[in-house]
Design an enzyme around this catalytic site. Structure first.
Site, PDB file in Angstrom:
ATOM      1  N   LYS A  87      -3.718  10.483   5.017  1.00 29.57           N
ATOM      2  CA  LYS A  87      -3.406   9.673   6.190  1.00 29.57           C
ATOM      3  C   LYS A  87      -2.445  10.472   7.061  1.00 29.57           C
ATOM      4  O   LYS A  87      -1.239  10.244   7.075  1.00 29.57           O
ATOM      5  CB  LYS A  87      -2.772   8.334   5.804  1.00 29.57           C
ATOM      6  CG  LYS A  87      -3.678   7.445   4.925  1.00 29.57           C
ATOM      7  CD  LYS A  87      -3.370   7.593   3.489  1.00 29.57           C
ATOM      8  CE  LYS A  87      -3.984   6.530   2.602  1.00 29.57           C
ATOM      9  NZ  LYS A  87      -5.363   6.216   2.763  1.00 29.57           N
ATOM     10  N   HIS A 141       0.807  -1.217   0.000  1.00 27.73           N
ATOM     11  CA  HIS A 141       0.000   0.000   0.000  1.00 27.73           C
ATOM     12  C   HIS A 141       0.840   1.266   0.000  1.00 27.73           C
ATOM     13  O   HIS A 141       0.302   2.373  -0.009  1.00 27.73           O
ATOM     14  CB  HIS A 141      -0.927  -0.020   1.228  1.00 27.73           C
ATOM     15  CG  HIS A 141      -2.079   0.908   1.140  1.00 27.73           C
ATOM     16  ND1 HIS A 141      -2.263   1.944   2.010  1.00 27.73           N
ATOM     17  CD2 HIS A 141      -3.121   0.965   0.267  1.00 27.73           C
ATOM     18  CE1 HIS A 141      -3.369   2.603   1.699  1.00 27.73           C
ATOM     19  NE2 HIS A 141      -3.908   2.036   0.642  1.00 27.73           N
ATOM     20  N   LYS A 160       3.199   4.423  -1.200  1.00 27.59           N
ATOM     21  CA  LYS A 160       3.244   5.302  -2.372  1.00 27.59           C
ATOM     22  C   LYS A 160       4.564   6.068  -2.291  1.00 27.59           C
ATOM     23  O   LYS A 160       4.711   6.977  -1.471  1.00 27.59           O
ATOM     24  CB  LYS A 160       2.075   6.285  -2.379  1.00 27.59           C
ATOM     25  CG  LYS A 160       0.687   5.624  -2.358  1.00 27.59           C
ATOM     26  CD  LYS A 160       0.145   5.503  -0.972  1.00 27.59           C
ATOM     27  CE  LYS A 160      -1.320   5.083  -0.922  1.00 27.59           C
ATOM     28  NZ  LYS A 160      -1.702   3.886  -1.598  1.00 27.59           N
ATOM     29  N   HIS A 164      -8.754  10.811   1.503  1.00 21.63           N
ATOM     30  CA  HIS A 164      -7.792   9.731   1.321  1.00 21.63           C
ATOM     31  C   HIS A 164      -6.482  10.010   2.044  1.00 21.63           C
ATOM     32  O   HIS A 164      -5.574   9.182   2.046  1.00 21.63           O
ATOM     33  CB  HIS A 164      -7.528   9.518  -0.170  1.00 21.63           C
ATOM     34  CG  HIS A 164      -6.832   8.234  -0.500  1.00 21.63           C
ATOM     35  ND1 HIS A 164      -5.481   8.169  -0.780  1.00 21.63           N
ATOM     36  CD2 HIS A 164      -7.295   6.967  -0.605  1.00 21.63           C
ATOM     37  CE1 HIS A 164      -5.141   6.914  -1.042  1.00 21.63           C
ATOM     38  NE2 HIS A 164      -6.215   6.161  -0.944  1.00 21.63           N
TER      39      HIS A 164
END
Length: 973
Positions: free
Chosen positions: A776, A345, A347, A774
C-alpha cells in the site's frame, strides 16, 4: 535519582537538587539581597529536612510538594499539576484514610454519593488518575486527542476542560472531554477548579504540547523532521527482509513491545529456512523476551467468525499462555459494539519507543516472500505447513495443526506475496506508539474494564509541536504553510530524574523530542536552534539508536536541507515550494555504492532493504469513535493521497491491494483518489506536460473460488467495483479520459499486475500464479513516499470504517537523478524504493538500474516498462492461457475455456495456471517453443499488463440468489 522504599515511599535523598530543591539564584541586579551564607544555611536545612526519611516519605510532605510517583519520571514529560480530586465514574475501592475526604464531608457528607478521592496527575498530553500518589498503576487515563472545531451548538472554542456549575454551593466541579467520554471531577473550592481547568486546557490546547489541534492533512500528529530530531526511515520490500528486521528488533527489546495486526500467527517463522531457525518463530521470540522482563502488549482484530477464518481466539490463547508479561486484547466485540462490517487493519510492531514497523505486512502465514516470488516449495524448506498458502485455492478450516500441509505441494502452487514495509525511528515512532496506547486503552475500557491483568497504558512524553513553533530555519525559509501562528510557551520542565523506566511498568506515548530514556537527559524541543536545557546548560544530542543497520549510504547527500515539497492540505493551506539547487554531476552509481548490512544479500539482487535515511515524515491514519474512541473522524491518509497527487509534477507510482475510488459527483464511492488523478492528468494534457500515473494491483482478488463458481460472488463483486473505477462505465477514469484525450490515454495512466512461474518440485509440474500485490504505497516524483496499511477504497480511506495507519516520508537526503530528461534532485528514500520495486518487477540486475533512473521518458516508460509488461503477458498467455486475460469477455466463454483447459491438462486448479507438457505449435507452424520452460525463458521479472477487458460483457455484482446480494455493498468497496 529517585528511589522507592520497600513500603512504596520516596527516598528524596537521591533526588538531584535541581529536581527536588532548585538552587536559589537571585535575579540580576539583586545579587546582594541574600547573603551566600543565608543561602547555604537555607539549602542545608532543607536538604537535612528531606534527608529524614520518615518526614520525606510522609503523605503530608508529598501532598505539600504536589509530588507523586509520576512526578520524577522524565519519560512522561514535565510536571504540570497534581492534587487530590473527587470522581465517581470509577469502581468503588476501599479506603480508610479520612485525610482523603474533603473538609466539608465530616459536616455535610457531601461526598457520600459514590464520589471517591483520587490523585490526579496532569502531564503533557494526558491526565492520569491514581488511587494515591504512591500507586504505580493508574485507575484511569484521559489521553488528549484532536477536538472538534466547534461544539454541538456550532460555537467555536471547544475546550478540553470546562467548569461546571453545581446546584449545591458547597460542591465545585469541572468536566474533561476525551472522545465520547465526559468525566466529571470535583475539587475543594472554586479557585482550585479554575486552576485545574486552566492547567488542563493549557496542557492540551497550547503549544508545544497541544495534542488537541489537527495538523497537516487533519492528522493527529505533526510533520516531524523539520529540524534535526533523529527522524529516520528505512524501507523493506517483501517479507524476507521485513521479517528479519522485526525479529532482530524484538531480540534486542529492553522494556516493552507493542504489536497490532489484522491477523497474527504465533507459529510464524520470521527467518527461513525454518528448520535452521526454530528460535525465530514468533511465539519463541516473544516468550524469550517476556522471560527477560520485557512487557509485551498485543492488540488483535477480533474477526467475525462467519466471514473470516483467521481464528484470532486461537492466537490469543496461545500467546497469552506463554508468559504473564504477554497481554493480549481482541477487539471489537461485535454484538456489544454493533460493529460487524469493519475491521482493524493496521500492522504495527513498536519496540522500546525506539523503532517501529508499519506497512502492509501482517505477521501471519503466506506473507513471507522474497524478490524471486517462488510458486513451489517441495520438499518444504521455506514455507512449513499452512504457511504454504494460496487463498485462491482454499482457506484452512483449522489453525491448531499449523505444521500440517493444507495444499498438495506437487499439484497446487502457493500464491507469491508482494509487499512493502517501513521502519521508523525518532519522533514518528513515538507518534505511532501514542496511537497504539490510545487504541489499547479504548479496547481495554470496552473489552476488559475489570481485568486487573490488562493494564491501562500511559503515553510517554511528546512535544507535539517541537519543530515549527519557534525561530527555526523553516520559518526563515518561508515555510509558513505548516506553521501555527501561536507563539511557543517557554515552559520549563519542573523536574528531572535518572529514574529507570522499570520503576513505572505502565506505558504512555513517548515524546517526539523529549527524553532520552536511556540516559535520562531532558531536551528542550524545537524552541529554536539552541540545544540547551532549562538551566541554560548545553545538552548533548541523543545519538540515534541502531538496533540494526541494514544499509548505510557511503555517499554524502548532495544537498542536506531541501525544504518540504509544497503540498496543500485538506483545508487549502499551501506550504513552501521546493527550489531545486543547481545540479552537480549526475551520480549514476549511487545505487550500487550502497552498503548492505547484516542481511545476506546477493550481488545480483537489486535491493530488498533500503538505506536508513534522515527524513521529514508525518504519521497519518484512518480512525473514528468505534475504532479508537476519538472525538473526531480522522481521514488524514485520504487527504494526504489527494494532496500528493494534486501537487505531483511528473510521476505518481501506486502499488495497492485494491483500487476502488470515485470521480467528483460519484454518490456511491466517496474517496476521491481517482478524481485527484483525473484532474492532474487533464491539467498535464492541457499544459502539454509529461506526466505518468502507473498503478500496480492484483490481477485477481485474493479470495477463494473460481470466477464462475456459485460461491465466488465476493470475488466478482470486488472485480465489479475495481473495473467500475478503472475502465467500465461513466464513473471510470479510462472512459472519461478517452472522451477527452482520445487514443493517447496510455501516455498518462496505465494499469499492471504481477505474475510468477516455476516448477512445483524437481521435474514436476510447471505452474504459474498471480503475485498478490498487497503493498500500500505511493511514490511521487521520486521525492516523497506514502507507506502504510490503507487500501485505496472507502473502507480504508474514509476513517469511519476500517482503522489504518501510515506515514508520509519526504526526503531530506537527495541525490542527482533525472526526471523528464532534465536534471532532478531525487530523494534517497523515495528513489531507492522505486528503483528496487521496478528492478524486481522488470527483472533487472544492479548494473542495469541506470536504465530506469528517469521514470517518465519514453525510453523508460514505453520501451522498458510497457514493453516488458506486454512481452511477459504474451508469453504467459502462450504457455498457460492465463486467467484473467483480455480474450475472455463473459462467464459463458470463461466456462467454455476452463472446460477445454481442464480436459487438456487434466488438472483442477481454480485458475488453471498449469502448463501442458508440450506447447501447441504457433499459428505459423513454428514449434520452436514446444517445451514450456524454453518459452518462459523470455519472461523478465514479474510485470504483466492488467486485463482491463476481462469479463467486460458481464455484470459482476451479486444476484438475488447469492447471499452477498443481501450484504451491504459497502462491504466490497
Amino acid at each position: 535519582m529517585m528511589r522507592v522504599s520497600e513500603t512504596g515511599g520516596f527516598l528524596f535523598r537521591d533526588v538531584p537538587s535541581r529536581a527536588a530543591l532548585p538552587i536559589i539564584r537571585p535575579a540580576l541586579g539583586r545579587q546582594h539581597s541574600m547573603s551566600d551564607q543565608a543561602k547555604q544555611s537555607m539549602q542545608g536545612y532543607l536538604n537535612h529536612f528531606l534527608g529524614n526519611l520518615d518526614i520525606a516519605n510522609s503523605r503530608e510532605v508529598c501532598r505539600f510538594m504536589e509530588a507523586s510517583k509520576l512526578s520524577f519520571c522524565p519519560e512522561y514529560g514535565s510536571k504540570h499539576k497534581e492534587e487530590y480530586v473527587l470522581v465517581r465514574h470509577l469502581p468503588k475501592f476501599p479506603s480508610n484514610d479520612d485525610s482523603r475526604m474533603c473538609s466539608a464531608c465530616h459536616l455535610f457528607s457531601c461526598c457520600n454519593d459514590n464520589w471517591q478521592q483520587v490523585w490526579a496527575v496532569l502531564k503533557p498530553g494526558f491526565l492520569a488518575l491514581l488511587k494515591d500518589p504512591f500507586d504505580k498503576e493508574p485507575l484511569d487515563i484521559i489521553v488528549f486527542d484532536v477536538l472538534p472545531s466547534s461544539n454541538a451548538n456550532g460555537e467555536n472554542g471547544v475546550s478540553l476542560a470546562l467548569e461546571i456549575n453545581e446546584h449545591n454551593p458547597l460542591r465545585h466541579a469541572f468536566e474533561v472531554s476525551s472522545g465520547n467520554r465526559r468525566i466529571r471531577l470535583r475539587s475543594k473550592n472554586k479557585a482550585k477548579v479554575k486552576s485545574w481547568v486552566t492547567a488542563i486546557n493549557d496542557a492540551g490546547l497550547r503549544p508545544p504540547e497541544g495534542w488537541c489541534h489537527p495538523h497537516r492533512f487533519g492528522s493527529f500528529a505533526p510533520p516531524r523532521g523539520l529540524t534535526d530530531d533523529d527522524s529516520q526511515a528505512q524501507w523493506f520490500v517483501d517479507g524476507c527482509a521485513a521479517f528479519d528486521a522485526i525479529a532482530l528488533a524484538i531480540e534486542e527489546a529492553k522494556s516493552e513491545i507493542f504489536m497490532c495486526g489484522w491477523w497474527l500467527c504465533p507459529d510464524l517463522y520470521l527467518r527461513r529456512p525454518f528448520h535452521a531457525n526454530a528460535s525465530s518463530r514468533l511465539d519463541a521470540l516473544l516468550e524469550a523476551r517476556a522471560k527477560q522482563g520485557v512487557q509485551i502488549y498485543i492488540l488483535m482484530y477480533k474477526e467475525l467468525a462467519l466471514a473470516l477464518k483467521i481464528n484470532s481466539f486461537f492466537s490469543k490463547k496461545k500467546l497469552a499462555a506463554l508468559h504473564e508479561n504477554i497481554r493480549v486484547l481482541r477487539y471489537p466485540d461485535h454484538f456489544s459494539s454493533g460493529v460487524y462490517l469493519w475491521s482493524h487493519h493496521e500492522k504495527l510492531v513498536i519496540v522500546d519507543y525506539e523503532v517501529c514497523f508499519i506497512g502492509g505486512l501482517d505477521l501471519c502465514f503466506g506473507r513471507y516472500d522474497s524478490y524471486e516470488h517462488k510458486v513451489g516449495d517441495h520438499p518444504p524448506t521455506i514455507w512449513p505447513g499452512k504457511d504454504y498458502y494460496n487463498p485462491r485455492e482454499s482457506e484452512p478450516n483449522s489453525w491448531e495443526d499449523t505444521m500440517k500441509d493444507e495444499l498438495n505441494r506437487e499439484k497446487y502452487p502457493r500464491m507469491p506475496w508482494h509487499d512493502v514495509h517501513c521502519a521508523l525511528w525518532g519522533p514518528p515512532c513515538r507518534d505511532i506508539a501514542r496511537h497504539f496506547v490510545q487504541r489499547w486503552n479504548y479496547a481495554k475500557r470496552n473489552k476488559a474494564p475489570n481485568e486487573q491483568t490488562i493494564p491501562l497504558l500511559m503515553p510517554q512524553q511528546h512535544m507535539v509541536i517541537p519543530h515549527y513553533m519557534g525561530s527555526g530555519r523553516e520559518q526563515e525559509d518561508g515555510n509558513t504553510g505548516l506553521m501555527n501562528a501561536t507563539q511557543p510557551i517557554n515552559r520549563q520542565d519542573s523536574f528531572s530524574s535518572l529514574a529507570a523506566f522499570q520503576d513505572i511498568p505502565l506505558l504512555i506515548p513517548q515524546e517526539a523530542d523529549g527524553v532520552d530514556s536511556a540516559s535520562g537527559n531532558l531536551r528542550q524541543s524545537g524552541l529554536g536552534k539552541s540545544n540547551n536545557n532549562f538551566h541554560g546548560q548545553p545538552q548533548p544530542s541523543r545519538p540515534p539508536r541502531a538496533p540494526f543497520s541494514f544499509r548505510k549510504s557511503k555517499i554524502a547527500p548532495l544537498f542536506m536541507d531541501m525544504p518540504m515539497r509544497g503540498f496543500v492540505d485538506e483545508q487549502g493551506r499551501s506550504s513552501v515550494t521546493v527550489v531545486h539547487p543547481p545540479m552537480k554531476s549526475h551520480d549514476r552509481e549511487w545505487w550500487e555504492s550502497q552498503e548492505r548490512g547484516n542481511l545476506v544479500v546477493s550481488a545480483d539482487e537489486s535491493g530488498q532493504v533500503g538505506p536508513r535515511v534522515t527524513c521529514r515524515c508525518q504519521v497519518i491514519r484512518s480512525v473514528s469513535l468505534w475504532s479508537a474512541g476519538t472525538s473526531q473522524v480522522e481521514g488524514s491518509i485520504h487527504n494526504a493521497y489527494c494532496s500528493l497527487i494534486e501537487k505531483a509534477e511528473h510521476l505518481v507510482y501506486i502499488e495497492n491491494q485494491f483500487f476502488i475510488s470515485g470521480l467528483s459527483g460519484d454518490e456511491i464511492i466517496r474517496n476521491r483518489v481517482l478524481d485527484a488523478l483525473y484532474k492532474r492528468i487533464l491539467r498535464a494534457y492541457q499544459e502539454r506536460q509529461c506526466f505518468r500515473a502507473i498503478i500496480v494491483i492484483p490481477l485477481l482478488p485474493g479470495f477463494q473460488g473460481g470466477l464462475d463458481d456459485g460461491g465466488a460472488a465476493s470475488v466478482r463483486a470486488i472485480m465489479h467495483w475495481q473495473y467500475r473505477t478503472i475502465s467500465r462505465g461513466p464513473n471510470s477514469i479510462l472512459h472519461n479520459l478517452s472522451d477527452r484525450l482520445g487514443p493517447i490515454v496510455d501516455d498518462y495512466i496505465s494499469f499492471y499486475g504481477l505474475r510468477a512461474y516455476g516448477r512445483l518440485s524437481n521435474d514436476g509440474l510447471v505452474a504459474s500464479s498471480p503475485v498478490y500485490v498487497h503493498s500500500k504505497i505511493m511514490i511521487v516524483d521520486d521525492t516523497a513516499a506514502l507507506v502504510g496499511s490503507a487500501n485505496i477504497n472507502d473502507r480504508s480511506l474514509l476513517g469511519l470504517r476500517d482503522s489504518e495507519i501510515g506515514v508520509l516520508i519526504e526526503d531530506k537526503e537527495v541525490v542527482g537523478s533525472y526526471m523528464g530528461g532534465n536534471p532532478w534532485k531525487a530523494g534517497k528514500f523515495a528513489l531507492s524504493l522505486r528503483l528496487s520495486l521496478w528492478s524486481e518487477h522488470l527483472g533487472l540486475h544492479g548494473s542495469e538500474i541506470h536504465k530506469i533512473a528517469d521514470p517518465v521518458i519514453d525510453s523508460t516508460y514505453k520501451d522498458i516498462w510497457m514493453a516488458t509488461a506486454k512481452e511477459n503477458t504474451m508469453i504467459y498467455q502462450d504457455v498457460f492461457s492465463c486467467i484473467p486475460n483480455n480474450l475472455i469477455h463473459s462467464r459463458a466463454s470463461l466456462r467454455q475455456r476452463m472446460g477445454e483447459l481442464k480436459g487438456k491438462i487434466g488438472h483442477t486448479t481454480i485458475d488453471i495456471g498449469i502448463a501442458p507438457k508440450k506447447l501447441e505449435p504457433y499459428q505459423d507452424g513454428n514449434a520452436k517453443g514446444s517445451d514450456p520452460m524454453d518459452r518462459l525463458e523470455g519472461v523478465r521479472g514479474h510485470l504483466v499488463s492488467f486485463p482491463s477487458d476481462f469479463m467486460c460483457k458481464e455484470d459482476l455484482r451479486p444476484v438475488f440468489k447469492e447471499s452477498e446480494y443481501y450484504a451491504s455493498p459497502q462491504v466490497f468497496h
